[in-house]
Design a protein around this motif. Sequence first.
Motif, PDB file in Angstrom:
ATOM      1  N   ALA A 330       0.790  -1.716  -0.143  1.00 15.86           N
ATOM      2  CA  ALA A 330      -0.127   0.062   0.057  1.00 15.86           C
ATOM      3  C   ALA A 330       0.912   1.568  -0.023  1.00 15.86           C
ATOM      4  N   PRO A 331       0.285   2.161  -0.377  1.00 15.76           N
ATOM      5  CA  PRO A 331      -0.864   2.349  -1.657  1.00 15.76           C
ATOM      6  C   PRO A 331      -1.013   1.421  -2.585  1.00 15.76           C
ATOM      7  N   ILE A 332      -1.603   1.157  -3.014  1.00 20.04           N
ATOM      8  CA  ILE A 332      -2.037   0.777  -4.393  1.00 20.04           C
ATOM      9  C   ILE A 332      -2.511   1.564  -5.630  1.00 20.04           C
ATOM     10  N   LYS A 333      -1.541   2.343  -6.711  1.00 21.80           N
ATOM     11  CA  LYS A 333      -2.477   3.016  -7.720  1.00 21.80           C
ATOM     12  C   LYS A 333      -2.802   2.039  -8.658  1.00 21.80           C
ATOM     13  N   ALA A 334      -3.725   2.511  -9.196  1.00 26.84           N
ATOM     14  CA  ALA A 334      -4.371   2.175 -10.223  1.00 26.84           C
ATOM     15  C   ALA A 334      -3.311   2.185 -11.469  1.00 26.84           C
ATOM     16  N   ASP A 335      -3.928   0.970 -12.499  1.00 24.20           N
ATOM     17  CA  ASP A 335      -3.014   0.932 -13.617  1.00 24.20           C
ATOM     18  C   ASP A 335      -0.886   1.183 -13.644  1.00 24.20           C
ATOM     19  N   THR A 336      -0.871   0.366 -12.983  1.00 25.22           N
ATOM     20  CA  THR A 336       0.503   0.476 -12.460  1.00 25.22           C
ATOM     21  C   THR A 336       1.119  -0.840 -12.002  1.00 25.22           C
ATOM     22  N   PRO A 337       1.972  -1.603 -13.430  1.00 24.77           N
ATOM     23  CA  PRO A 337       2.001  -2.923 -12.917  1.00 24.77           C
ATOM     24  C   PRO A 337       2.504  -3.645 -12.646  1.00 24.77           C
ATOM     25  N   LEU A 338       2.282  -4.544 -11.758  1.00 27.75           N
ATOM     26  CA  LEU A 338       3.172  -4.695  -9.959  1.00 27.75           C
ATOM     27  C   LEU A 338       3.875  -6.484 -10.723  1.00 27.75           C
ATOM     28  N   ASN A 339       5.469  -6.600 -10.559  1.00 29.63           N
ATOM     29  CA  ASN A 339       5.566  -7.831 -11.065  1.00 29.63           C
ATOM     30  C   ASN A 339       5.865  -8.532 -10.044  1.00 29.63           C
ATOM     31  N   HIS A 340       6.727  -9.567 -10.155  1.00 30.83           N
ATOM     32  CA  HIS A 340       8.171 -10.401  -8.988  1.00 30.83           C
ATOM     33  C   HIS A 340       8.167 -11.443  -9.912  1.00 30.83           C
ATOM     34  N   SER A 341       9.051 -12.233  -9.103  1.00 34.05           N
ATOM     35  CA  SER A 341       9.560 -13.220  -9.552  1.00 34.05           C
ATOM     36  C   SER A 341       9.293 -14.687  -8.562  1.00 34.05           C
ATOM     37  N   TYR A 342       8.867 -15.740  -8.958  1.00 32.24           N
ATOM     38  CA  TYR A 342       8.953 -17.086  -7.850  1.00 32.24           C
ATOM     39  C   TYR A 342       9.785 -18.379  -8.736  1.00 32.24           C
ATOM     40  N   VAL A 343       9.846 -18.951  -7.156  1.00 34.09           N
ATOM     41  CA  VAL A 343      10.889 -19.966  -9.060  1.00 34.09           C
ATOM     42  C   VAL A 343      10.597 -21.206  -8.352  1.00 34.09           C
ATOM     43  N   PHE A 344       9.814 -22.420  -8.716  1.00 32.91           N
ATOM     44  CA  PHE A 344      10.099 -23.688  -8.560  1.00 32.91           C
ATOM     45  C   PHE A 344      11.132 -24.360  -8.333  1.00 32.91           C
ATOM     46  N   LYS A 345      11.669 -25.040  -8.243  1.00 32.17           N
ATOM     47  CA  LYS A 345      13.270 -25.082  -8.026  1.00 32.17           C
ATOM     48  C   LYS A 345      13.574 -26.813  -7.855  1.00 32.17           C
ATOM     49  N   ASP A 346      14.330 -27.259  -7.887  1.00 33.27           N
ATOM     50  CA  ASP A 346      15.084 -28.969  -8.141  1.00 33.27           C
ATOM     51  C   ASP A 346      13.542 -29.375  -8.601  1.00 33.27           C
ATOM     52  N   ILE A 347      13.188 -29.694  -9.980  1.00 31.83           N
ATOM     53  CA  ILE A 347      12.020 -30.098 -10.556  1.00 31.83           C
ATOM     54  C   ILE A 347      12.206 -31.493 -10.861  1.00 31.83           C
ATOM     55  N   ASN A 348      13.493 -32.046 -11.159  1.00 30.04           N
ATOM     56  CA  ASN A 348      14.432 -32.960 -11.166  1.00 30.04           C
ATOM     57  C   ASN A 348      13.902 -33.839 -10.230  1.00 30.04           C
TER      58      ASN A 348
END
Length: 436
Positions: A330-348
Amino acid sequence: MLRKYYIQIITLIALFSYTVNVKAQEHILMPTAGQRVYVPITAKSVKGKMKVSNIGRTTIQNIDYTLSLNGRELESKHYVFPQALGHNDDAVVEVDVPPYTELGEDELVFTITKVNGGRNGATISYANLPRITVTKVPKRRIAVEEYTAMWCRYCPTGIALMENLSHTFGDDFVGIAVHVDDPLTCWDYYSKAKGNRFPTVDMNRSHKLGYVLGVDEFKAEQEAGADMDLEVSAVWDESKNNITVTPVVTFRVNRDEAPYGFAYVLTEDGMTDSRWVQNNAYSGSHGDRGVTKEFDEIIDSPGEIHNLKNNFVAIAAEGVNVPVTGHVEAPIKADTPLNHSYVFKDINSKKVIQKKENLRVCVLLINTQTRHVENAAKCVISEPKATGISSVSDGTRSEVVVGRYTLDGRRITTPQRGINIVRYSDGRVSKEVVTR
């Protein structure tokens, strides 16, 4: 004298009967709270929905109503019901709702002024209609979590429901099948799953779906709308052992608070093994035939189903019990893209996985106060650099793909041979030629 007394009694009875009859013929139509409506600021109007109930004794064919804001009348209209309302009948009135002059949320007042051209006898003849003026109406996808098991003989109802919703709604359906105590058990979901009956089909963690048909409930949940758009992309690393997931959430209204967190779920489609047996209590249950074609297939199957294809199977997850917070502040501003990353690890290390090409990534945006899912998204996993778009984690670009379309405007989730229209989180739109 006695005759005069009888005449007085008869007169009183007549007057009483007349009064009762007038009351019985009174038109009484009561509105209830309207459904939130999102209106683009550039639009002339959109259709809002007001539910009304006939609690009088007369049949109602039409009404007159006004729509006002802060005591100022915006419009006055005459509305004819497509089908007359009898006693205790409900109906939905579609109301033309104009946008406000600026972005934000307010409440209009819907007032029934006349019923069948006469007075409305309802004690309360008005109700609020929440209006949200936005630059763009957000797209709402629906998360459906199915808690299931192969040993559960009643769980084929959930299987049929999930398949039906997938076939009916396509990419708007974000399905997650959570298996418990069978070969497809998702341990990341286990503690949450054990608290449910089997089968349980949970829509947006706010509504339980029953039996094998939930189309109307799904549509109603979509129509309720969302305050934000949510898109997601995912890419393998070079070793195909880690998956970088990039959600992009764009609120279309300003918000002073941000009670939001994320859940990330890896699923697989088409999982099957001849050794697996799905118990089926509905084999030969011909009285249920015709509900959906998916359930008909369950009815036509034996009591022990071999080689069943299991779709939407949860493989790994994080944030399903306690959403991952800190990415929307907060505060959230309209029409502003918010991105982040998450990693799924060690899939094998996930030995349950059968085909990596059948894996999907689902992201749920969860309100941490209500615990309900506000929006959801899913995507396939791209090959490293397959589309020429870098992930956030490699440090070369920060923008990600948030939408892909054919030339005729049809949304697709994977690159399709020919010319694709690609939209990025930074607002860019480009054409991409896909040759394979």
